[in-house]
Design an enzyme around this catalytic site. Sequence first.
Site, mmCIF file in Angstrom:
data_model
loop_
_atom_site.group_PDB
_atom_site.id
_atom_site.type_symbol
_atom_site.label_atom_id
_atom_site.label_comp_id
_atom_site.label_asym_id
_atom_site.label_seq_id
_atom_site.Cartn_x
_atom_site.Cartn_y
_atom_site.Cartn_z
ATOM 1 N N ASP A 35 0.859 -1.041 0.063
ATOM 2 C CA ASP A 35 0.190 -0.020 0.154
ATOM 3 C C ASP A 35 0.751 1.202 -0.021
ATOM 4 O OD1 ASP A 35 -2.102 -1.750 0.408
ATOM 5 O OD2 ASP A 35 -1.975 -1.784 2.393
ATOM 6 N N GLU B 253 -11.118 0.943 -3.937
ATOM 7 C CA GLU B 253 -10.409 1.064 -3.051
ATOM 8 C C GLU B 253 -9.194 1.940 -3.416
ATOM 9 O OE1 GLU B 253 -9.311 -2.499 -1.145
ATOM 10 O OE2 GLU B 253 -8.098 -3.137 -2.852
#
Length: 519
Positions: free
Chosen positions: A22, A176
């Site tokens: 991430d 997302e």
Amino acid sequence: MPAARPTGGVYRNPVLPGFHPDPSVCRVGEDYYLVCSSFEYVPGVPVFHSRDLVNWRQIGNALDRPDQLELPPDTPASQGIYAPTIRHHDGRFWMITTNVSLGRHLVVTAVDPAGPWSDPVYLDLPHVDPSLAWDDDGNCWLTTSGVKTYRIDPEVGLVLEGPISTWSGTGGQYPESPHLYRIDGWWYLVVSEGGTHTGHAVSVARSRSPLGPFEPGPANPILTHRGTGRPVQATGHADLVQAVDGSWWMVLLGIRARGQWPPYHVLGRETFLVPVRWVDGWPVVDPVEEATAAPAGSAPAGAAPPGSGAYRDDFDDVRLAYRWISPRSRPDAAWSLTERPGWLTLHATGSTLDRAGVTMVAARQQHHDCRAGVRLDPGDGVAGLTLRVDEAHHYDVEVSGGTVRVVGRVGPFRQVFAERPAPAGPVVLTVATRTRDLYPPVVTSAAELAAPGEPYGVRPAGSDMVVFELATDDGPVVLAELDGRYLSTEVAAGFTGRVIGLYVTRSSAAFDWFDYRPT
């Protein structure tokens, strides 16, 4: 439109190997800063610095104090801190993330990204993957998975407007990692969709307003490796940055699985870098190549190949290096670098690696083929070296009562694989991982069938072998060789990768040094 990418230079992917998922990046002047998810480990949110987007050095952790990072003792593996975003605005660095164990977003700020970072400001809003962007009027826009947009005051955690549904991708599951960018009069919204595994993809849309309506890109997804045979898979969770020379780049996560079908990935989700070019007002991204030299023109100008990744810690400092992490907490009373100068002393807070609460100091495994060793004085304790994914998936080599043993825990099963007397005094323990031979010779005789090794008809289809060794006066002795696939995400589930941990489960023990090197 933004400038084309430069010519000259080479680099290797991943630029941050091992459990560094991430990624989010920002640039201030000639310096780049990057953060990653940390999940149940503390300190939280590692912060990296680079001058070329390729060679990264960890300079701190954004959440390095208990009052910044509250993780309940029963926090499950792969919960905790999800998907941070780092931005620079009005002379300060801003980092926003989600503590899913508390169900809250939090914002911290710093003038110096190396720290200290401020106490958190909380936003009690749903979803994960928060990101911040500011418009020319000073309004701060928060986007989250979903995709939802809010106008907020990040100084006090106040929602001023929203939620507003904007654009949630092309229809893939789990939209997302939304990031908003103001570029040449347009607001670009980059999202990931398809789930953070082999269906992962990156898509883009644009609007004249951060609230939409958004026009989808003409060639979505702009990046995906789904359905391909490329060695890097699960590409997504991307963030854009413009380099000093005007070129554009994307950092993103990916996985490198190994073995026969199905392949297994053991290092977790890693950080990759790819160039971005602009065509008719839209970003175009090339596929992600694995860790091989790239063609000329594929790297930031002047970038050099990263180092080998080898390091040694002699524990001579008064503080632990930034790379060291611990599951859920690291009480001050559980460790010391001054109690026995030149050694890391650990004091037991839990009696087993199979449950939360154990004393452990760990570093990420960053290479498929590597060796990690420690010199350990167990005293009257139980202590050793573990290769860990979570409490239910770890292999350990430990010393206690004059005996060294190798123990494995996989799901509900726990087994001692090897035992032998330990040498007197401090001992040197090593764990090594090596890629397996996927195609062994065919069995052609009864003698071969009866020989030790793999069971007949079973190919070593896993990701790697894990080898534990003990140093003796006669040289290293192999204690056990274990199949590495059982310490993979495909078996254990979750969002993290392997770590190599120094631990104690009874009394106290001291570690003289830790040595890690790719092989």
